[in-house]
Design an enzyme around this catalytic site. Structure first.
Site, mmCIF file in Angstrom:
data_model
loop_
_atom_site.group_PDB
_atom_site.id
_atom_site.type_symbol
_atom_site.label_atom_id
_atom_site.label_comp_id
_atom_site.label_asym_id
_atom_site.label_seq_id
_atom_site.Cartn_x
_atom_site.Cartn_y
_atom_site.Cartn_z
ATOM 1 N N CYS A 2 0.845 -1.189 0.000
ATOM 2 C CA CYS A 2 0.000 0.000 0.000
ATOM 3 C C CYS A 2 0.886 1.248 0.000
ATOM 4 C CB CYS A 2 -0.932 0.080 1.196
ATOM 5 S SG CYS A 2 -2.027 -1.310 1.398
ATOM 6 N N ARG A 27 3.893 -0.363 -4.922
ATOM 7 C CA ARG A 27 3.690 -0.901 -3.575
ATOM 8 C C ARG A 27 2.331 -1.569 -3.406
ATOM 9 N NH1 ARG A 27 7.315 1.817 0.424
ATOM 10 N NH2 ARG A 27 6.059 0.661 1.882
ATOM 11 N N TRP A 74 -3.063 -2.593 -1.530
ATOM 12 C CA TRP A 74 -2.814 -4.035 -1.696
ATOM 13 C C TRP A 74 -3.706 -4.690 -0.652
ATOM 14 C CZ3 TRP A 74 -0.933 -8.056 1.345
ATOM 15 C CH2 TRP A 74 -0.524 -9.206 0.666
ATOM 16 N N ASN A 100 -1.982 2.133 6.000
ATOM 17 C CA ASN A 100 -1.181 0.942 5.663
ATOM 18 C C ASN A 100 -1.016 0.146 6.938
ATOM 19 O OD1 ASN A 100 -0.804 2.064 3.187
ATOM 20 N ND2 ASN A 100 1.385 2.463 3.448
ATOM 21 N N GLY A 101 -1.074 -1.168 6.824
ATOM 22 C CA GLY A 101 -0.899 -1.989 8.022
ATOM 23 C C GLY A 101 -2.163 -2.794 8.263
ATOM 24 N N GLU A 482 16.590 -18.786 -6.331
ATOM 25 C CA GLU A 482 16.260 -17.426 -6.776
ATOM 26 C C GLU A 482 15.739 -17.438 -8.222
ATOM 27 O OE1 GLU A 482 15.661 -14.774 -5.467
ATOM 28 O OE2 GLU A 482 15.980 -13.193 -6.924
ATOM 29 N N LYS A 486 12.045 -16.117 -9.288
ATOM 30 C CA LYS A 486 11.815 -15.072 -10.301
ATOM 31 C C LYS A 486 10.807 -15.564 -11.329
ATOM 32 C CE LYS A 486 13.004 -12.331 -8.668
ATOM 33 N NZ LYS A 486 13.712 -12.113 -7.454
ATOM 34 N N GLU A 489 7.126 -15.871 -9.834
ATOM 35 C CA GLU A 489 6.401 -14.667 -9.421
ATOM 36 C C GLU A 489 5.994 -13.767 -10.585
ATOM 37 O OE1 GLU A 489 8.528 -12.126 -6.661
ATOM 38 O OE2 GLU A 489 10.395 -12.530 -7.663
ATOM 39 N N HIS A 505 16.495 -37.871 -4.918
ATOM 40 C CA HIS A 505 15.750 -38.319 -3.733
ATOM 41 C C HIS A 505 14.260 -38.000 -3.854
ATOM 42 C CE1 HIS A 505 19.459 -39.399 -1.730
ATOM 43 N NE2 HIS A 505 19.964 -38.235 -2.140
ATOM 44 N N LYS A 604 5.400 -4.563 -3.652
ATOM 45 C CA LYS A 604 6.761 -4.347 -3.159
ATOM 46 C C LYS A 604 6.683 -4.009 -1.680
ATOM 47 C CE LYS A 604 11.041 -3.703 -4.750
ATOM 48 N NZ LYS A 604 11.710 -4.907 -5.274
HETATM 49 C C1 F6R Z 1 11.077 -11.398 -4.744
HETATM 50 C C2 F6R Z 1 11.002 -10.314 -3.782
HETATM 51 C C3 F6R Z 1 10.643 -10.652 -2.389
HETATM 52 C C4 F6R Z 1 11.475 -9.819 -1.413
HETATM 53 C C5 F6R Z 1 10.994 -10.052 0.030
HETATM 54 C C6 F6R Z 1 11.864 -9.323 1.037
HETATM 55 O O1 F6R Z 1 11.412 -10.931 -6.004
HETATM 56 O O2 F6R Z 1 11.195 -9.177 -4.109
HETATM 57 O O3 F6R Z 1 10.787 -12.019 -2.136
HETATM 58 O O4 F6R Z 1 12.820 -10.175 -1.547
HETATM 59 O O5 F6R Z 1 9.673 -9.618 0.151
HETATM 60 O O6 F6R Z 1 11.861 -7.955 0.797
HETATM 61 P P1 F6R Z 1 12.951 -7.011 1.422
HETATM 62 O O7 F6R Z 1 14.263 -7.377 0.812
HETATM 63 O O8 F6R Z 1 12.515 -5.619 1.064
HETATM 64 O O9 F6R Z 1 12.953 -7.266 2.893
#
Ligand code: F6R
Length: 609
Positions: A2, A27, A74, A100-101, A482, A486, A489, A505, A604
């Site tokens: 948010c 966000r 969000w 937010n929250g 990772e 990627k 997501e 396994h 984000k």
């Molecule tokens: C994946 C991604 C998330 C963040 C996670 C932690 O692409 O961006 O998995 O890595 O939410 O976020 P931060 O690093 O901001 O604590």
């Protein structure tokens, strides 16, 4: 998670709020809205969907006034529809609020308020706050807000405006970031500095428990007893250009391609070639404290957790200190052992991730020294840690983290060198060799990025698949995790990362001619082992994409595609091997028509637990 923005000053609020929301949209992007004081009252416009839709609505039905608040959502409580979009109002439509929250006791509060005659129009937890303020004792809005927040459990960053007090916004913070933007005869509130950067570079980061009162002429920060508090005014260190897409179609691609520079920026001023040492003054660890470290505990989430797993290899290999890497969300709810000599490291791009912040606090509770590896300057984790390493990677707007990962790995490698040399566990010559390796890393990143046209061809061939397996060993096992994260997501393809040898396994049962298997096999001591694992995949008809390095033998008898990154010290290889995987996920998602910068269900910076 948010975004909040608010404005009070001499200019029309709505265009400034819209501009701020557009910058915050990464966000959260399921709905958006504004509330503006229009002289006689508070008028709101809100709807499900993107900020663009809100801009259209405002062009058809403008709101005029010079004081207002806005939000991009969000969803947590209640689906993303027009009604649940913020701002939320009280029964009389006099108080408007963005939040937010999560209000954790919203159900209890709502039942009580409804019993007292309040009418609710939304399914959100936030609406209770508007009704609580409506009922609260107090002459001014800040008095009412302070009283209203007493029974509230949970987290909030919020901004409120009230018809009875024209030209005033009141803000509160607990657990969700809020900052004030200080202008000349105008003031701003935002959940993220990017929202106000077009207007001012001077910001005040609020602390948990702060209440702030903003008017055009000034601002005051109060505690919960309404006692005025001193808060420093900071400068935002990056500029608007960093927030622009430039020639790129998506922020994710821009940020992948920036990595030559972002890795350089993480290293800038930190290498001491003659001494074979690293300069990490921000850590605030005395030589004595470094000597007393017996164990390192890394807490993080998502991509940052993957960087932590790479960091474990680097730190154990270089400094000989044992390292535990924990999901922050798991660590915080387990019994936390008090292990003397623990250095806790919280890794976070945003510096605001709720679970990582709480894990940091929990680790501190065990007596550990706590440092942050953080990108966003002034963020909560950066400020709560005793010291740390800033990444200096610039703002990361793409929801899928890319450049933060490589900078996090570089920062942890630097920390490994620093601790090893500081504790006398590494000879100066070895230190110098590593410094030389760091120095050539940005150019190696640039060369790895040149793989893009090849990666794009591979992506075109695999865009239709439903599943994918990523295999790696040692320091490149976290890169497999990772790469898989990627892909899933942003392209919504199911993907798993596995240690290559674990495949037999269980997951080997999945392999057939429809299963692409990405094998990460750069030049290192486990290369022959990974090649054996590739043989096992091949024998079962799996289609292999190998990420290998220059100097390794030809694998065409085994694999369908070979993507070669430059050879380097094996400990540094994740910084290079992850690049084709980032590009692969990006190009597959684009080929599938996915909204790369706004993947479904994500946002984000996860500031709720
Ligand atoms: C994946 C991604 C998330 C963040 C996670 C932690 O692409 O961006 O998995 O890595 O939410 O976020 P931060 O690093 O901001 O604590």
């Amino acid at each position: 998670m948010c975004g909040i923005v608010g404005y009070v000053g001499p200019r029309q609020a709505a265009p400034i709020l819209l501009e701020g929301l557009a910058r915050l949209e990464y966000r959260g992007y399921d709905s958006a809205g504004v509330a503006v004081q229009n002289g006689g009252g508070v008028e709101t416009r809100k709807l499900a969907g993107r900020v663009e839709g809100l801009a259209d609505l405002l062009s058809r039905e403008p709101v005029l006034g010079t004081c207002g608040i806005a939000h991009t959502r969000w969803a947590t409580h209640g689906p993303p529809n027009d009604v649940n979009a913020h701002p939320h109002i009280d029964c009389g439509g006099e108080i408007a609020l963005v939040h937010n929250g999560i209000v954790e006791n919203a159900d209890v509060l709502r039942t009580r308020l409804e019993r007292d005659g309040h009418r609710f129009t939304t399914e959100t937890d936030t609406e209770v706050l508007a009704h609580l303020i409506e009922d609260a004792e107090g002459v001014t809005l800040e008095e009412r807000l302070i009283a209203a927040l007493v029974p509230v459990e949970g987290t909030y960053g919020l901004a409120v405006t009230w018809k009875a007090e024209p030209g005033k916004i009141v803000v509160a913070r607990r657990g969700s970031p809020v900052l004030l933007g200080v202008g000349d005869g105008e003031h701003f509130v935002a959940s993220d500095a990017s929202a106000v950067m077009g207007h001012t570079r001077s910001v005040v980061y609020l602390k948990d428990g702060d209440i702030a009162v903003l008017t055009a002429d000034g601002y005051r920060v109060l505690d919960r007893d309404a006692v005025e508090q001193e808060r420093a005014v900071d400068d935002i260190e990056w500029d608007l250009e960093a927030l622009a897409l430039g020639p790129y179609p998506h922020f994710m691609l821009k940020e992948i391609c920036e990595q030559t520079e972002t890795v350089r920026n993480t290293l800038r001023g930190r290498l001491l070639p003659a001494e074979g040492f690293a300069r990490l003054n921000g850590l605030n660890l005395s030589p004595g404290q470094c000597m007393r470290i017996q164990r390192i505990l890394i807490v993080a989430c998502g991509t940052s957790w993957h960087a932590g797993l790479v960091g474990r290899h680097a730190l154990e290999e270089l400094s000989g200190i044992p390292v535990d890497v924990e999901y922050a969300s798991e660590y915080r709810y387990r019994r936390q052992l008090r292990i003397p000599g623990t250095l806790a490291i919280a890794i976070s791009q945003s510096g605001e991730t709720a679970d990582t912040l709480e894990a940091l606090r929990a680790a501190r509770g065990t007596g550990a020294n706590v440092v942050g590896v953080v990108n966003v300057v002034g963020s909560t984790i950066a400020r709560e840690a005793d010291g740390g390493i800033y990444l200096h990677a610039g703002p990361e707007i793409g929801v899928a983290s890319t450049k933060a990962f490589t900078s996090q790995v570089v920062a942890l490698l630097l920390l490994g060198l620093y601790l090893a040399r500081q504790r006398g566990q590494m000879a100066v010559d070895e230190g110098r060799r590593l410094v030389a390796e760091f120095e050539r890393l940005p150019d190696l990143v640039a060369r790895a990025l040149q793989l893009e046209p090849q990666v794009k061809e591979v992506a075109a061939a695999y865009a239709g698949v439903g599943n994918a397996l990523y295999l790696g060993r040692g320091v490149n096992y976290p890169v497999a995790l990772e790469g898989a994260l990627k892909l899933k997501e942003i392209s919504y393809i199911h993907a798993e990362g596995y240690p290559a040898a674990e495949m037999k396994h269980g997951p080997i049962a999945l392999i057939d001619e429809n299963m692409p298997v990405v094998c990460i096999a750069p030049q290192d001591h486990v290369y022959p082992k990974v090649v054996s694992n590739m043989q096992e995949v091949r024998a079962r008809g799996g289609r292999i994409i190998a990420i290998t390095s220059e100097g390794n033998g030809d694998l065409s008898h085994l694999v369908e595609h070979q993507l070669r990154v430059p050879a380097c010290d094996p400990l540094f290889s994740p910084v290079l091997t992850v690049i084709p995987l980032q590009l692969l996920a990006y190009h597959i998602a684009v080929a599938r028509g996915c909204d790369v910068d706004r993947p479904r269900n994500l946002a984000k910076s996860v500031t709720v637990e």
